[in-house]
Design an enzyme around this catalytic site. Structure first.
Site, PDB file in Angstrom:
ATOM      1  N   SER A   1      -3.398  -5.581 -23.752  1.00 46.52           N
ATOM      2  CA  SER A   1      -4.278  -5.688 -22.585  1.00 46.52           C
ATOM      3  C   SER A   1      -5.528  -4.855 -22.829  1.00 46.52           C
ATOM      4  O   SER A   1      -5.435  -3.721 -23.300  1.00 46.52           O
ATOM      5  CB  SER A   1      -3.589  -5.138 -21.331  1.00 46.52           C
ATOM      6  OG  SER A   1      -2.342  -5.762 -21.116  1.00 46.52           O
TER       7      SER A   1
ATOM      8  N   ASN B   1     -10.336   0.475 -22.180  1.00 48.00           N
ATOM      9  CA  ASN B   1      -9.200   0.940 -22.987  1.00 48.00           C
ATOM     10  C   ASN B   1      -8.396  -0.260 -23.452  1.00 48.00           C
ATOM     11  O   ASN B   1      -8.395  -1.311 -22.797  1.00 48.00           O
ATOM     12  CB  ASN B   1      -8.307   1.861 -22.146  1.00 48.00           C
ATOM     13  CG  ASN B   1      -7.261   2.586 -22.993  1.00 48.00           C
ATOM     14  OD1 ASN B   1      -7.405   2.696 -24.220  1.00 48.00           O
ATOM     15  ND2 ASN B   1      -6.217   3.061 -22.355  1.00 48.00           N
TER      16      ASN B   1
ATOM     17  N   HIS C   1      -4.464  -1.450 -24.688  1.00 48.96           N
ATOM     18  CA  HIS C   1      -3.090  -0.982 -24.520  1.00 48.96           C
ATOM     19  C   HIS C   1      -2.145  -2.001 -25.156  1.00 48.96           C
ATOM     20  O   HIS C   1      -2.274  -3.212 -24.902  1.00 48.96           O
ATOM     21  CB  HIS C   1      -2.796  -0.838 -23.010  1.00 48.96           C
ATOM     22  CG  HIS C   1      -1.420  -0.341 -22.746  1.00 48.96           C
ATOM     23  ND1 HIS C   1      -1.065   0.989 -22.902  1.00 48.96           N
ATOM     24  CD2 HIS C   1      -0.295  -0.981 -22.371  1.00 48.96           C
ATOM     25  CE1 HIS C   1       0.207   1.132 -22.617  1.00 48.96           C
ATOM     26  NE2 HIS C   1       0.707  -0.045 -22.291  1.00 48.96           N
TER      27      HIS C   1
ATOM     28  N   ASP D   1      -3.084   3.663 -17.325  1.00 50.17           N
ATOM     29  CA  ASP D   1      -3.110   2.240 -17.703  1.00 50.17           C
ATOM     30  C   ASP D   1      -3.072   1.317 -16.472  1.00 50.17           C
ATOM     31  O   ASP D   1      -2.444   0.256 -16.501  1.00 50.17           O
ATOM     32  CB  ASP D   1      -1.929   1.908 -18.640  1.00 50.17           C
ATOM     33  CG  ASP D   1      -1.964   2.751 -19.896  1.00 50.17           C
ATOM     34  OD1 ASP D   1      -3.071   2.988 -20.413  1.00 50.17           O
ATOM     35  OD2 ASP D   1      -0.901   3.184 -20.371  1.00 50.17           O
TER      36      ASP D   1
HETATM   37  C1  GRF Z   1      -3.356   0.474 -30.590  1.00 55.06           C
HETATM   38  O1  GRF Z   1      -2.179  -0.290 -30.531  1.00 55.06           O
HETATM   39  C2  GRF Z   1      -3.690   1.067 -29.263  1.00 55.06           C
HETATM   40  O2  GRF Z   1      -3.510   0.198 -28.202  1.00 55.06           O
HETATM   41  C3  GRF Z   1      -2.679   2.184 -29.224  1.00 55.06           C
HETATM   42  O3  GRF Z   1      -2.796   2.772 -30.508  1.00 55.06           O
HETATM   43  C4  GRF Z   1      -3.153   1.740 -31.423  1.00 55.06           C
HETATM   44  C5  GRF Z   1      -4.399   2.174 -32.144  1.00 55.06           C
HETATM   45  O4  GRF Z   1      -4.450   1.673 -33.436  1.00 55.06           O
HETATM   46  N1  GRF Z   1      -2.850   3.073 -28.123  1.00 55.06           N
HETATM   47  P1  GRF Z   1      -5.634   2.045 -34.433  1.00 55.06           P
HETATM   48  O5  GRF Z   1      -5.750   3.557 -34.499  1.00 55.06           O
HETATM   49  O6  GRF Z   1      -6.888   1.401 -33.941  1.00 55.06           O
HETATM   50  O7  GRF Z   1      -5.217   1.470 -35.763  1.00 55.06           O
END
Ligand code: GRF
Length: 203
Positions: free
Chosen positions: A131, A102, A104, A140
């Site tokens: 991360s 994942n 984050h 997370d």
């Molecule tokens: C990223 O910042 C991810 O970590 C968060 O949502 C965003 C996703 O962006 N949970 P995208 O949909 O890949 O443009």
């Protein structure tokens, strides 16, 4: 890959996978909602997609079970969650144990959860970042594979800061996943290692 949003991280991975030397291929893209940019990007690239909405299942465990079997049908070596806004359950964790990645938008263990960019801004930190972690049963909380820092500017609001974090996130995810598939990884207690020093390649 699993997505919930615009899929810019998915796009970065799709672009990386176009190079055979990268060492990975996206076998399918799943989402927990309809109309995501992520699924549209995958469809445009000819990648199989599926949508599994939580509200279509009577119970959360039933949704988790469906999601698990839908993903398992594609026999992925890794499951990458890029902006996937749902917690997966016991079935999913069991099926893909140690192989779920994942990303984050904060420097964990600071600011876990759905509003990490807002929380970091409100806290007044001067440096935040992103991360890439292995998913465990917590929020997370899994072993950290890689991190990158991003400065917080005085002029930042949640949107500008998140956009700048996502620039770093795209590079970090592509780099980390590529190294994992090419060089393997291992985890001892909480310490994840990628590459030759990993000792026990999982690939
Ligand atoms: C990223 O910042 C991810 O970590 C968060 O949502 C965003 C996703 O962006 N949970 P995208 O949909 O890949 O443009």
């Amino acid at each position: 890959m699993l997505v919930s949003g615009t899929g810019s991280i998915l796009q970065a991975l799709m672009d990386a996978c176009a190079d055979p030397g990268y060492g990975a291929r996206i076998v399918a893209v799943g989402a927990d909602r309809t109309g995501t940019g992520g699924v549209a990007r995958a469809e445009a690239a000819g990648i199989p997609t599926f949508v599994r909405r939580l509200k279509d299942s009577p119970e959360r465990f039933a949704w988790d079970r469906m999601l698990t079997s839908e993903c398992a049908a594609f026999e992925p070596d890794l499951v990458i969650m890029a902006g996937f806004l749902k917690l997966v359950g016991a079935d999913f964790l069991r099926q893909f144990d140690g192989r779920i990645v994942n990303t984050h938008p904060a420097l964990l263990p600071s600011f876990p959860g759905l509003h990490s960019v807002r929380d970091a801004l409100r806290h007044g930190v001067k440096v935040t970042g992103c991360s890439v972690i292995l998913v465990d049963a917590g929020v997370d909380s899994g072993p950290i594979l890689a991190q990158e820092s991003v400065p917080v500017l005085d002029t930042d609001d949640e949107a500008t800061l998140h956009e700048r974090i996502k620039v770093a996130e795209r590079t970090l995810v592509v780099d980390t996943v590529g190294r994992m598939v090419r060089d393997g990884w291992s985890v001892q207690e909480r310490r994840a290692r990628i590459g030759a020093s990993a000792g026990r390649a999982r690939w």
